[in-house]
Scaffold this active site. Structure first.
Site, mmCIF file in Angstrom:
data_model
loop_
_atom_site.group_PDB
_atom_site.id
_atom_site.type_symbol
_atom_site.label_atom_id
_atom_site.label_comp_id
_atom_site.label_asym_id
_atom_site.label_seq_id
_atom_site.Cartn_x
_atom_site.Cartn_y
_atom_site.Cartn_z
ATOM 1 N N TRP A 102 11.201 2.002 2.855
ATOM 2 C CA TRP A 102 11.920 0.757 3.120
ATOM 3 C C TRP A 102 11.971 -0.139 1.940
ATOM 4 O O TRP A 102 12.841 -0.771 1.542
ATOM 5 C CB TRP A 102 11.627 0.320 4.431
ATOM 6 C CG TRP A 102 12.106 0.823 5.750
ATOM 7 C CD1 TRP A 102 11.325 1.584 6.635
ATOM 8 C CD2 TRP A 102 13.497 1.038 5.911
ATOM 9 N NE1 TRP A 102 12.520 2.254 7.577
ATOM 10 C CE2 TRP A 102 13.808 1.949 6.886
ATOM 11 C CE3 TRP A 102 14.618 0.447 5.197
ATOM 12 C CZ2 TRP A 102 14.689 2.248 7.552
ATOM 13 C CZ3 TRP A 102 16.009 0.747 5.908
ATOM 14 C CH2 TRP A 102 16.000 1.554 7.042
ATOM 15 N N ASP A 182 9.664 -8.046 5.329
ATOM 16 C CA ASP A 182 10.413 -7.195 6.368
ATOM 17 C C ASP A 182 9.164 -6.836 7.469
ATOM 18 O O ASP A 182 8.443 -5.924 7.378
ATOM 19 C CB ASP A 182 10.841 -6.219 5.809
ATOM 20 C CG ASP A 182 11.850 -5.149 6.709
ATOM 21 O OD1 ASP A 182 11.684 -5.360 7.706
ATOM 22 O OD2 ASP A 182 12.588 -4.107 6.129
ATOM 23 N N LYS A 206 13.388 -2.357 17.302
ATOM 24 C CA LYS A 206 12.149 -1.699 17.553
ATOM 25 C C LYS A 206 11.129 -2.393 18.354
ATOM 26 O O LYS A 206 10.706 -1.797 19.196
ATOM 27 C CB LYS A 206 11.362 -1.614 16.026
ATOM 28 C CG LYS A 206 12.378 -0.965 15.114
ATOM 29 C CD LYS A 206 11.816 -0.834 13.626
ATOM 30 C CE LYS A 206 12.818 -0.360 12.688
ATOM 31 N NZ LYS A 206 13.333 1.092 12.699
#
Length: 370
Positions: A102, A182, A206
């Site tokens: 990511w 993040d 999530k």
């Protein structure tokens, strides 16, 4: 109905109690005669929903008053462009700590909008399995003291690496550089000192709710740093000034997120849910470490509590493993296509009983192949 155990990385399982409330309120929210999906986003009904959701999130995370909570769209992937457009308008320098898939995606996107510098990386290009298995120690970091911000990913969903220590930017020679994180996959899974960051962001799918909602928590002094070309709907200052109502927000995902926030409060809050997450992760990692068939390559010091990637030493057994898991109601255990192997995502909504069922299957499958 017996529900299977869903180990999907996102969109991920939601608390069953939340789904039941949403089902009960689907056609008529609190006597309004409307579904939340049908409401005006500016009507009093939805305004009460979003205001309560914001208040509950602020309380759960102890968010200081000088931070704004923004409800946006586009997911974390879009936010990888929106952030540099907002924070690198007056200073193009952006530092990154690369710890997995990511942050790699994020820095590639940021290069479109600024001068990206990889201050540290844990990439092992020669690894056959698990190319990112650690977090660079702070003495490996080479930060620019005049960067607009430092970007990191608190939990790498694909690679299973999680920060448990936050950087002391003053000690690292960059006291004025805000940290952007993040937090898509570990937000609300453990306490976070929001004051250590300039901005936190994450997709909701999530640990918060359904896909379609992005949460941004941004310090007030960073609201007016945008590039001139930044679209109005993406400008943090504009979104903040309009209470996330500059354009129609993702109303139903905000409603579900609000229900999740209320559920978390009923569980005892973030500190209480962290203890459950520690217990779940320990149970699963202990089983993997005791095995001769499975292996987890991630450094034990930074193993994620949310996403547990592992491999079968004999990868010819992968299909049989997944088929047996599905037959036992253990779903979405296949690893991300970019890394292979297996992955069990055990977010807040996954009860310990689900992890116990997975561990029992891990042992059963190994015994049948011994």
């Amino acid at each position: 109905m017996t529900r299977p155990w869903n180990f999907g990385a996102g969109p991920a399982a939601l608390p069953e109690a939340v789904l039941r409330i949403a089902a009960e309120e689907m056609l008529d929210w609190h006597g309004s005669g409307m579904s939340v999906m049908e409401m005006s986003h500016r009507g009093k009904e939805f305004m009460s929903i979003i205001e309560q959701a914001e208040a509950d999130l602020r309380a759960l995370m102890s968010i200081p008053s000088n931070y704004k909570i923004l409800f946006m769209q586009g997911g974390a992937i879009a936010e990888n462009a929106i952030i540099p457009m907002n924070l690198a308008g007056k200073n193009p320098k952006i530092d990154f700590i690369e710890t997995g898939s990511w942050t790699t995606k994020s820095l590639k996107e940021a290069r479109r909008y600024g001068d990206v510098h990889i201050a540290a990386s844990s990439l092992d290009p020669d690894a056959a399995q698990g190319k990112y298995t650690r977090i660079p120690s702070f003495d490996e970091w080479r930060l620019r003291s005049d960067a607009a911000y430092l970007h990191l990913c608190s939990n790498e969903t694909i690679d299973g690496v999680e920060y448990f220590d936050w950087p002391d930017m003053a000690a690292l020679g960059a006291p004025d550089v805000p940290v952007v994180a993040d937090v898509s996959s570990d937000i609300l899974s453990r306490p976070m000192d929001v004051s250590k960051f300039g901005l936190l962001f994450g997709g909701a799918q999530k640990n918060i709710g359904p896909s379609g909602l992005t949460i941004v928590i941004v310090r007030d002094d960073l609201l007016d740093q945008a590039q001139a070309a930044c679209p109005s709907a993406f400008q943090y200052k504009t979104v903040a000034e309009n209470g996330s109502m500059f354009n129609t927000p993702p109303t139903y995902p905000i409603y579900i997120a609000g229900l999740v926030f209320q559920w978390l409060k009923q569980q005892g809050g973030v500190a209480a849910i962290e203890q459950r997450n520690i217990a779940k992760a320990k149970l699963l990692y202990d089983a993997l470490d005791a095995s001769q068939l499975y292996v987890c390559h991630v450094d034990p010091a930074v193993r994620s509590r949310m996403n547990v990637p592992f491999f079968l030493r004999d990868e010819s057994l992968n299909d049989a493993f997944l088929a047996g898991a599905k037959a036992r109601g253990l779903l979405q255990l296949k690893g991300h296509k970019s890394v292979g192997g297996m992955r069990a995502s055990i977010y807040n909504a996954m009860p310990i009983e689900g992890v116990q069922a997975l561990v029992a299957y891990l042992r059963e499958f190994e015994q049948t192949r011994a």
